[in-house]
Design an enzyme around this catalytic site. Sequence first.
Site, PDB file in Angstrom:
ATOM      1  N   ASP A 208      -1.983  -2.109   3.677  1.00  0.00           N
ATOM      2  CA  ASP A 208      -1.149  -0.957   4.020  1.00  0.00           C
ATOM      3  C   ASP A 208      -1.727   0.257   3.313  1.00  0.00           C
ATOM      4  O   ASP A 208      -2.460   0.128   2.316  1.00  0.00           O
ATOM      5  CB  ASP A 208       0.307  -1.189   3.587  1.00  0.00           C
ATOM      6  CG  ASP A 208       1.245  -0.058   4.005  1.00  0.00           C
ATOM      7  OD1 ASP A 208       0.907   0.678   4.953  1.00  0.00           O
ATOM      8  OD2 ASP A 208       2.313   0.102   3.386  1.00  0.00           O
ATOM      9  N   SER A 209      -1.374   1.424   3.810  1.00  0.00           N
ATOM     10  CA  SER A 209      -1.815   2.648   3.140  1.00  0.00           C
ATOM     11  C   SER A 209      -1.074   2.854   1.826  1.00  0.00           C
ATOM     12  O   SER A 209      -1.499   3.656   0.997  1.00  0.00           O
ATOM     13  CB  SER A 209      -1.592   3.856   4.053  1.00  0.00           C
ATOM     14  OG  SER A 209      -0.225   3.973   4.394  1.00  0.00           O
TER      15      SER A 209
ATOM     16  N   TYR B 255      -1.469   8.325   5.547  1.00  0.00           N
ATOM     17  CA  TYR B 255      -2.401   8.251   6.662  1.00  0.00           C
ATOM     18  C   TYR B 255      -1.955   9.129   7.831  1.00  0.00           C
ATOM     19  O   TYR B 255      -2.774   9.612   8.602  1.00  0.00           O
ATOM     20  CB  TYR B 255      -2.526   6.802   7.152  1.00  0.00           C
ATOM     21  CG  TYR B 255      -3.503   5.945   6.365  1.00  0.00           C
ATOM     22  CD1 TYR B 255      -3.955   6.328   5.114  1.00  0.00           C
ATOM     23  CD2 TYR B 255      -3.955   4.751   6.892  1.00  0.00           C
ATOM     24  CE1 TYR B 255      -4.844   5.533   4.400  1.00  0.00           C
ATOM     25  CE2 TYR B 255      -4.846   3.950   6.206  1.00  0.00           C
ATOM     26  CZ  TYR B 255      -5.286   4.341   4.954  1.00  0.00           C
ATOM     27  OH  TYR B 255      -6.161   3.542   4.267  1.00  0.00           O
ATOM     28  N   GLY B 256      -0.643   9.291   7.979  1.00  0.00           N
ATOM     29  CA  GLY B 256      -0.119   9.985   9.147  1.00  0.00           C
ATOM     30  C   GLY B 256      -0.575  11.428   9.268  1.00  0.00           C
ATOM     31  O   GLY B 256      -0.540  11.996  10.361  1.00  0.00           O
TER      32      GLY B 256
ATOM     33  N   CYS C 221       0.940  -1.892   8.298  1.00  0.00           N
ATOM     34  CA  CYS C 221       1.011  -0.430   8.311  1.00  0.00           C
ATOM     35  C   CYS C 221       1.125   0.002   9.763  1.00  0.00           C
ATOM     36  O   CYS C 221       0.238  -0.295  10.567  1.00  0.00           O
ATOM     37  CB  CYS C 221      -0.253   0.151   7.675  1.00  0.00           C
ATOM     38  SG  CYS C 221      -0.397   1.953   7.773  1.00  0.00           S
TER      39      CYS C 221
ATOM     40  N   THR D 291       1.026   3.035  11.079  1.00  0.00           N
ATOM     41  CA  THR D 291       0.054   4.056  11.471  1.00  0.00           C
ATOM     42  C   THR D 291      -1.305   3.435  11.740  1.00  0.00           C
ATOM     43  O   THR D 291      -1.953   3.725  12.757  1.00  0.00           O
ATOM     44  CB  THR D 291      -0.059   5.135  10.380  1.00  0.00           C
ATOM     45  OG1 THR D 291       1.220   5.736  10.173  1.00  0.00           O
ATOM     46  CG2 THR D 291      -1.045   6.209  10.793  1.00  0.00           C
TER      47      THR D 291
ATOM     48  N   GLU E 233      11.441   5.618  -1.181  1.00  0.00           N
ATOM     49  CA  GLU E 233      10.534   5.523  -2.330  1.00  0.00           C
ATOM     50  C   GLU E 233      11.186   6.055  -3.609  1.00  0.00           C
ATOM     51  O   GLU E 233      10.782   5.671  -4.714  1.00  0.00           O
ATOM     52  CB  GLU E 233       9.233   6.269  -2.028  1.00  0.00           C
ATOM     53  CG  GLU E 233       8.379   5.575  -0.970  1.00  0.00           C
ATOM     54  CD  GLU E 233       6.958   6.084  -0.921  1.00  0.00           C
ATOM     55  OE1 GLU E 233       6.660   7.113  -1.562  1.00  0.00           O
ATOM     56  OE2 GLU E 233       6.139   5.447  -0.230  1.00  0.00           O
TER      57      GLU E 233
ATOM     58  N   CYS F 199       8.944   1.152  10.852  1.00  0.00           N
ATOM     59  CA  CYS F 199       8.258   1.557   9.623  1.00  0.00           C
ATOM     60  C   CYS F 199       8.508   0.459   8.603  1.00  0.00           C
ATOM     61  O   CYS F 199       9.649  -0.020   8.477  1.00  0.00           O
ATOM     62  CB  CYS F 199       8.788   2.899   9.117  1.00  0.00           C
ATOM     63  SG  CYS F 199       8.193   3.362   7.464  1.00  0.00           S
ATOM     64  N   THR F 200       7.488   0.073   7.855  1.00  0.00           N
ATOM     65  CA  THR F 200       7.641  -1.042   6.925  1.00  0.00           C
ATOM     66  C   THR F 200       8.466  -0.673   5.698  1.00  0.00           C
ATOM     67  O   THR F 200       8.810  -1.557   4.907  1.00  0.00           O
ATOM     68  CB  THR F 200       6.266  -1.602   6.492  1.00  0.00           C
ATOM     69  OG1 THR F 200       5.438  -0.519   6.030  1.00  0.00           O
ATOM     70  CG2 THR F 200       5.581  -2.300   7.660  1.00  0.00           C
ATOM     71  N   HIS F 201       8.809   0.608   5.521  1.00  0.00           N
ATOM     72  CA  HIS F 201       9.781   0.980   4.482  1.00  0.00           C
ATOM     73  C   HIS F 201      11.201   0.623   4.905  1.00  0.00           C
ATOM     74  O   HIS F 201      12.053   0.317   4.063  1.00  0.00           O
ATOM     75  CB  HIS F 201       9.736   2.490   4.208  1.00  0.00           C
ATOM     76  CG  HIS F 201       8.605   2.950   3.364  1.00  0.00           C
ATOM     77  ND1 HIS F 201       7.287   2.841   3.743  1.00  0.00           N
ATOM     78  CD2 HIS F 201       8.591   3.562   2.133  1.00  0.00           C
ATOM     79  CE1 HIS F 201       6.510   3.358   2.801  1.00  0.00           C
ATOM     80  NE2 HIS F 201       7.275   3.796   1.821  1.00  0.00           N
TER      81      HIS F 201
END
Length: 267
Positions: free
Chosen positions: A8-9, A40-41, A71, A73, A148, A181-183
Amino acid sequence: MTTLGVFDSGFGGLTVLRALLAQLPGARFLYLGDTARLPYGAKSRATIARYAVESARFLESQGSQHLVIACNTATALALDDIRASVSIPVTGVIEPVVSMSEHSFPAADTLILATSATVDSHAYRDHCLRAGLQPAEKACPLLVPLIEEGWTDHPVTREVLCIYLQEALAQCSPRLVILGCTHYPLIAPLVRETLQSLGCNATVVDSAEVTAQSVAAQVKQNLAPVPSASPATFTCYATDSVEKFRRLGSHFLGQAIPQVELLDLGG
């Protein structure tokens, strides 16, 4: 020992690793978060592909037998480049989610919640259309920084999420809501609760869980049997501050990360 690489980024892919650890006890995982070069986006497709390919090749060089692109993206914009650059199977986070959705809810009206970059790529939308689903997309740019920050059940996060969902539901009446989204798995309970408060009983699809289930099925079919008597193990690599990765990453992984190795992949 069966070894899988997870890329992942940043930190969100740790929700996929968390699900994989439960799905494949006995396996060894190598996780790489390219934290020095996120987000990355905000970068071009060519740059994203270059970064992702470098990370994929590193994970393969360390003995990975299957690669998971955790990820959205990178999956949306660089999956073909990644697959062309390595000789091991590669699974992204979009195809398994759409495939499961199509199988369980054929032709369903589907709302995709994702970052602006993923929505702008229309990768989920295009996969859904090919699968016969009826997609609508909603970019939720404020959710990642809130998650986050650790505000997964904070009044601010609740209010922001409610606004996004109100706007989306004004345009569609989904039977499915995909967390693109993985978040977002960290706020899956909050998404379900907020949808219900708005009168929507859609099924919420956790992309981390679905991706892990798909990868586990592939590994069990194509690789040597994974011994299940012992717990899975993992090693984490980060391209920036290892202390930040340990602190923030443990929140996503749901357990302490005892050690993170610093990796220099260049500019």
